[in-house]
Structure formats: C-alpha cells, structure tokens
Motif scaffolding. Structure first.
Motif, PDB file in Angstrom:
ATOM      1  N   ILE A  78       1.507   4.482   9.616  1.00 35.75           N
ATOM      2  CA  ILE A  78       1.291   5.987   8.843  1.00 35.75           C
ATOM      3  C   ILE A  78       0.562   5.903   7.548  1.00 35.75           C
ATOM      4  N   CYS A  79       1.087   5.096   6.738  1.00 33.21           N
ATOM      5  CA  CYS A  79       0.459   5.129   5.400  1.00 33.21           C
ATOM      6  C   CYS A  79      -0.944   3.965   5.609  1.00 33.21           C
ATOM      7  N   LYS A  80      -1.542   4.317   6.403  1.00 34.40           N
ATOM      8  CA  LYS A  80      -2.874   3.412   6.702  1.00 34.40           C
ATOM      9  C   LYS A  80      -3.552   3.265   5.603  1.00 34.40           C
ATOM     10  N   ARG A  91       0.799  -1.321  -0.125  1.00 34.56           N
ATOM     11  CA  ARG A  91      -0.040  -0.044  -0.067  1.00 34.56           C
ATOM     12  C   ARG A  91       0.944   1.427  -0.115  1.00 34.56           C
ATOM     13  N   PHE A  92       2.002   1.245   0.970  1.00 34.65           N
ATOM     14  CA  PHE A  92       2.872   2.332   1.067  1.00 34.65           C
ATOM     15  C   PHE A  92       3.314   2.655  -0.535  1.00 34.65           C
ATOM     16  N   LEU A  93       4.204   1.625  -0.875  1.00 36.81           N
ATOM     17  CA  LEU A  93       4.425   1.953  -2.395  1.00 36.81           C
ATOM     18  C   LEU A  93       3.852   2.254  -3.323  1.00 36.81           C
ATOM     19  N   ALA A  94       2.635   1.413  -3.348  1.00 39.14           N
ATOM     20  CA  ALA A  94       1.731   1.596  -4.662  1.00 39.14           C
ATOM     21  C   ALA A  94       1.380   3.097  -4.725  1.00 39.14           C
ATOM     22  N   ARG A  95       1.100   3.931  -3.435  1.00 39.62           N
ATOM     23  CA  ARG A  95       1.067   5.432  -3.260  1.00 39.62           C
ATOM     24  C   ARG A  95       2.229   6.182  -3.425  1.00 39.62           C
ATOM     25  N   PHE A  96       3.330   5.778  -3.029  1.00 34.63           N
ATOM     26  CA  PHE A  96       4.650   6.469  -3.101  1.00 34.63           C
ATOM     27  C   PHE A  96       4.889   6.634  -4.482  1.00 34.63           C
ATOM     28  N   LEU A 139      -4.042  11.773  -4.955  1.00 33.27           N
ATOM     29  CA  LEU A 139      -4.561  10.505  -5.384  1.00 33.27           C
ATOM     30  C   LEU A 139      -4.492   9.511  -3.993  1.00 33.27           C
ATOM     31  N   THR A 140      -4.270  10.140  -2.946  1.00 37.19           N
ATOM     32  CA  THR A 140      -4.233   9.239  -1.719  1.00 37.19           C
ATOM     33  C   THR A 140      -5.105   8.137  -1.488  1.00 37.19           C
ATOM     34  N   ASP A 141      -6.424   8.791  -1.720  1.00 48.02           N
ATOM     35  CA  ASP A 141      -7.716   8.001  -1.156  1.00 48.02           C
ATOM     36  C   ASP A 141      -7.841   7.342  -2.499  1.00 48.02           C
ATOM     37  N   LYS A 189      -7.120   6.056   5.916  1.00 45.56           N
ATOM     38  CA  LYS A 189      -6.879   7.718   6.020  1.00 45.56           C
ATOM     39  C   LYS A 189      -5.304   7.597   6.346  1.00 45.56           C
ATOM     40  N   PRO A 190      -4.297   7.834   5.262  1.00 49.75           N
ATOM     41  CA  PRO A 190      -3.251   7.949   5.535  1.00 49.75           C
ATOM     42  C   PRO A 190      -2.884   9.020   6.365  1.00 49.75           C
ATOM     43  N   ASN A 191      -1.823   9.069   7.169  1.00 52.03           N
ATOM     44  CA  ASN A 191      -1.328  10.157   7.996  1.00 52.03           C
ATOM     45  C   ASN A 191      -0.015  11.074   7.526  1.00 52.03           C
ATOM     46  N   CYS A 192      -0.745  11.431   6.237  1.00 50.64           N
ATOM     47  CA  CYS A 192       0.406  12.241   5.357  1.00 50.64           C
ATOM     48  C   CYS A 192       0.972  13.557   6.222  1.00 50.64           C
ATOM     49  N   HIS A 193       0.078  14.115   7.075  1.00 48.74           N
ATOM     50  CA  HIS A 193       0.737  15.323   7.760  1.00 48.74           C
ATOM     51  C   HIS A 193       1.753  14.901   8.571  1.00 48.74           C
ATOM     52  N   GLU A 194       2.063  13.489   8.976  1.00 43.57           N
ATOM     53  CA  GLU A 194       3.092  13.115   9.681  1.00 43.57           C
ATOM     54  C   GLU A 194       4.122  12.544   8.894  1.00 43.57           C
ATOM     55  N   CYS A 195       3.889  12.312   7.669  1.00 42.69           N
ATOM     56  CA  CYS A 195       4.801  11.599   6.895  1.00 42.69           C
ATOM     57  C   CYS A 195       6.038  12.430   6.365  1.00 42.69           C
ATOM     58  N   PRO A 196       7.131  11.809   6.219  1.00 40.09           N
ATOM     59  CA  PRO A 196       8.506  12.505   5.890  1.00 40.09           C
ATOM     60  C   PRO A 196       8.557  12.376   4.252  1.00 40.09           C
ATOM     61  N   PHE A 197       7.845  11.694   3.693  1.00 40.91           N
ATOM     62  CA  PHE A 197       8.024  11.231   2.243  1.00 40.91           C
ATOM     63  C   PHE A 197       7.125  12.193   1.311  1.00 40.91           C
ATOM     64  N   THR A 198       6.500  13.248   1.724  1.00 42.85           N
ATOM     65  CA  THR A 198       5.237  13.983   1.296  1.00 42.85           C
ATOM     66  C   THR A 198       6.083  14.323  -0.168  1.00 42.85           C
ATOM     67  N   SER A 199       7.292  14.856  -0.093  1.00 38.74           N
ATOM     68  CA  SER A 199       7.802  15.590  -1.298  1.00 38.74           C
ATOM     69  C   SER A 199       8.089  14.692  -2.521  1.00 38.74           C
ATOM     70  N   GLY A 200       8.270  13.419  -2.050  1.00 43.55           N
ATOM     71  CA  GLY A 200       8.653  12.320  -3.106  1.00 43.55           C
ATOM     72  C   GLY A 200       7.382  11.502  -3.445  1.00 43.55           C
ATOM     73  N   CYS A 201       6.420  11.621  -2.550  1.00 48.40           N
ATOM     74  CA  CYS A 201       5.301  10.704  -2.830  1.00 48.40           C
ATOM     75  C   CYS A 201       4.419  11.183  -3.886  1.00 48.40           C
ATOM     76  N   LYS A 202       4.157  10.270  -5.161  1.00 49.81           N
ATOM     77  CA  LYS A 202       3.591  10.690  -6.228  1.00 49.81           C
ATOM     78  C   LYS A 202       2.052  10.957  -5.793  1.00 49.81           C
ATOM     79  N   ALA A 203       1.297   9.724  -5.014  1.00 47.75           N
ATOM     80  CA  ALA A 203       0.021  10.005  -4.730  1.00 47.75           C
ATOM     81  C   ALA A 203      -0.291  11.297  -4.008  1.00 47.75           C
ATOM     82  N   TYR A 204       0.388  11.662  -3.146  1.00 44.98           N
ATOM     83  CA  TYR A 204       0.478  12.924  -2.304  1.00 44.98           C
ATOM     84  C   TYR A 204       0.424  14.260  -3.280  1.00 44.98           C
ATOM     85  N   GLN A 205       1.360  14.308  -4.057  1.00 46.21           N
ATOM     86  CA  GLN A 205       1.719  15.229  -4.981  1.00 46.21           C
ATOM     87  C   GLN A 205       0.604  15.282  -6.120  1.00 46.21           C
TER      88      GLN A 205
HETATM   89  S1  SF4 Z   1       2.312  10.962   1.913  1.00 44.98           S
HETATM   90 FE1  SF4 Z   1       2.497   9.186   0.436  1.00 44.98          FE
HETATM   91  S2  SF4 Z   1       3.715   7.782   1.636  1.00 44.98           S
HETATM   92 FE2  SF4 Z   1       3.219   9.392   3.181  1.00 44.98          FE
HETATM   93  S3  SF4 Z   1       1.348   8.839   4.405  1.00 44.98           S
HETATM   94 FE3  SF4 Z   1       0.577  10.008   2.502  1.00 44.98          FE
HETATM   95  S4  SF4 Z   1       0.350   8.657   0.854  1.00 44.98           S
HETATM   96 FE4  SF4 Z   1       1.576   7.497   2.195  1.00 44.98          FE
END
Ligand code: SF4
Length: 350
Positions: free
Chosen positions: A170-172, A122-127, A194-196, A175-191
């Motif tokens: 975190i990447c539940k 799930r985490f990598l599919a989003r990232f 598409l996280t949902d 509802k992923p905890n994107c606000h606590e995530c250190p990978f937001t800048s590299g996460c394609k789903a976040y950018q």
């Molecule tokens: S920013 Fe991306 S990797 Fe981080 S929690 Fe959100 S969806 Fe998951």
C-alpha cells in the motif's frame, strides 16, 4: 514463501540475510538452493567457507556469506550449537545487526522487537513525516521510538509482518495507494501533501570506476588453467579469480605491465597473442568494474614461487566461488573444448 511459514530461527536468519540484498523473486532460488545444501546450523558449521561462498555466488555482498559462516561457527563454540534466543545474544553474532536480530527475535521467538526494513521505514517516514532519511540513525530512532511501545500491545511476529506487507503493498515507493489506506487521518505526509517528497533520501554517491585486466591462461594439453584467491580488504574477499592486473585508468593496459605478468607464466607476449578479448562491465553498489578478459594459450609453466597461483582443471573450475562476471566466463570455458578455443580468432567478442 517458506520463511514466512517457519519458526526456525536458522531459516529466518538465512532468508533475511539473502533478502537484504536482493528482491524476493531473485532471492527465492538462492534461498532454496542454500537451504537444500545447508539445511541447519550444523551443516553450515561443518562446511568450509569456500563452499558457502560458492553457494553465494551471484548474490554479491560476499562479506555477508563469510559472516554467516563465522556466526555458525560461533554458535557452536559459544552456544554448543543451540541457536541463541535473545535479542542481545543474536546481536553479538557476526553479521547480525539490529534489523536481523529483530527479525529473528520477532519471527522465531515472538519477542517484541520491531523490524525496520525498507518497507516499514518508508511507511513510518511518511506517517510520521520524518525529516531525515529513515534508515539513517536519527530517522531510525524516531521510527523505533514510535514502534517499540506499539509492538508490546500485539503479537510481535504478526505485527512485524503486517507493517512490512503494508509498506510493500500500500505505502509503495513511487505511488502510495493513499485512497486505499486506512491511516490517512493520522498520516502527516498525507495531511501535509508530502507523500511524494517522503521519505527523505541521501544524495546518491557517484560510483568509482575500476579497470580489471584478467588473463585466462589455457593449457590445451592438460585442459587446465590458473586461478588465485582474492585476499586483502577489498571487494570479493576470499573468492577466486584469474590472474589480474588492475589499471588506474581506462584504455589498454600498458604493455610493460602485461609483459611482467605473462612472463611469470612463461608467455612471450610478442609471440603469443590473446585468442580472445572480452569486455564487460559490472555495477556494484559503490563501484563500476570494467573487465578486460583475455585468453592466452599457456604451456603450463609458472615461474613464480610465491604460491599465489594454483593450477586447476577447467572441468573443476565451477567448484570454486568466483565473482559473477568471472563465474559466467567459467561456464563458457567449461562449455568450450580446447580445439574450440584454438579456433577462435583474436579479439573475437563473446
Ligand atoms: S496515507 Fe500515508 S501511510 Fe497511507 S499510503 Fe498514503 S502515504 Fe502511506
């Protein structure tokens, strides 16, 4: 969790197989019970498959228990009882696929094989914004191609544990905890916002319905009943059950069908009515089983000469492995004595 504290490949293997099919909170007690009875590969090799199935009772996916036993035997015949320590040899054992082989290789031997469980997927599919289901072959390839070089740079067991935990905490799923995530800048789903919508899932298949009519025959004089072992390529292979007729459709079993079975046990269905009729359902992954369980008084005679059925004392029933719904019936039967059964009224529902 003991399996996080150990480097024992045997315990890691058992815990991974149990956790493939159940949540940690549920799997914990099964794992403890299993390891207490079979603390090592030798104890598993020395036991019978039927006992392994008994310890698996309630977990479902019984082919996994059968494969565990087959693999334990193979480790003795092929590897003289020494647990294999390479990814390729682990993969050659029954019931060990790429996921379990990676988990054992990574956690027990610190070999650089990424573990792709549901949390990691799930985490990598989003990232990576993977456009196909991450545990299907094409999605899996994208993720493992990404992880394979990354794990070379690290301590594999810590790396695998870290991304599994990250996915779980975190990447539940919902509802992923994107606000606590250190990978937001590299996460394609976040950018791409598409996280949902990720990970992509396959449409759910509709479950098929099956209608199982069980006949529990109780002989009050000897406190015994009749069981059979399931065979053939079907659910619950090698587990035990009571005499069964499977009907194609919902509703009462046609009388001529039940008469044929009851006559094998010298029961005249016109004279003997069931003492109890119990209706239950059980959901399996792809099937919904509708149980109609009837208890009849029985004189102990079996006219069938095929050897299909065996007579057992009710007090011994719990030493056999049953599908979970029938295992619950066994517990109830053991708690009843003959007179209680006789007192029950027809079609009483337990
Ligand atoms: S920013 Fe991306 S990797 Fe981080 S929690 Fe959100 S969806 Fe998951």
């Amino acid at each position: 969790m003991p399996w996080l504290e150990t480097k024992d490949p045997y315990k890691i293997w058992i815990s991974e197989i149990i956790l493939q099919q159940t949540r940690v909170a549920q799997g914990w007690s099964y794992y403890e019970r299993f390891i207490e009875r079979f603390p090592d590969i030798t104890s598993l090799h020395k036991t019978q498959e039927s006992e392994v199935l008994k310890y698996w009772e309630g977990l479902g996916y019984y082919s996994r228990a059968r494969n565990i036993k087959k693999a334990a035997d193979q480790i003795f015949t092929t590897y003289h009882g020494k647990f294999p320590d390479t990814y390729e040899t682990l993969l050659s054992l029954p019931g060990i696929g790429p996921y379990t082989a990676s988990a054992i290789a990574g956690f027990a031997y610190d070999l650089p094989y990424p573990v792709l469980d549901g949390n990691v997927a799930r985490f990598l599919a989003r990232f990576l914004a993977v456009e196909s289901p991450p545990l299907e072959p094409s999605g899996k390839k994208i993720i493992t191609d990404f992880l394979a070089p990354a794990i070379q740079e690290t301590k594999p067991s810590a790396f695998n544990q870290a991304i599994m935990n990250f996915g779980a905490l975190i990447c539940k799923p919902a509802k992923p905890n994107c606000h606590e995530c250190p990978f937001t800048s590299g996460c394609k789903a976040y950018q791409l916002r598409l996280t949902d919508q990720l990970p992509v899932t396959l449409p759910k298949k509709e479950k098929s319905n099956r209608y199982f009519h069980y006949f529990i025959l109780y002989n009050p004089k000897t406190d015994s009943t009749v069981i059979q072992q399931r065979s053939g390529k079907d659910i619950w292979q090698h587990l035990y059950e009571f005499p069964l007729i499977e009907n194609e459709s919902e509703g009462p079993l046609p009388k001529q069908k039940s008469d044929v079975l009851l006559s094998v046990f010298d029961i005249d269905s016109d004279a003997e009515q069931p003492l109890l009729a119990i209706h239950k359902t059980q959901n399996l992954t792809h099937q919904k089983i509708h149980f109609n369980i009837q208890i009849f008084l029985w004189n102990g005679l079996i006219k069938d000469k095929t050897g299909l059925y065996q007579t057992v004392k009710v007090s011994n029933l719990s030493s056999f492995g049953f599908p979970v719904t029938l295992a619950n019936m066994v517990t109830q039967l053991e708690n009843m004595n003959g007179s209680t059964i006789k007192e029950k009224q027809q079609n009483d529902v337990m």
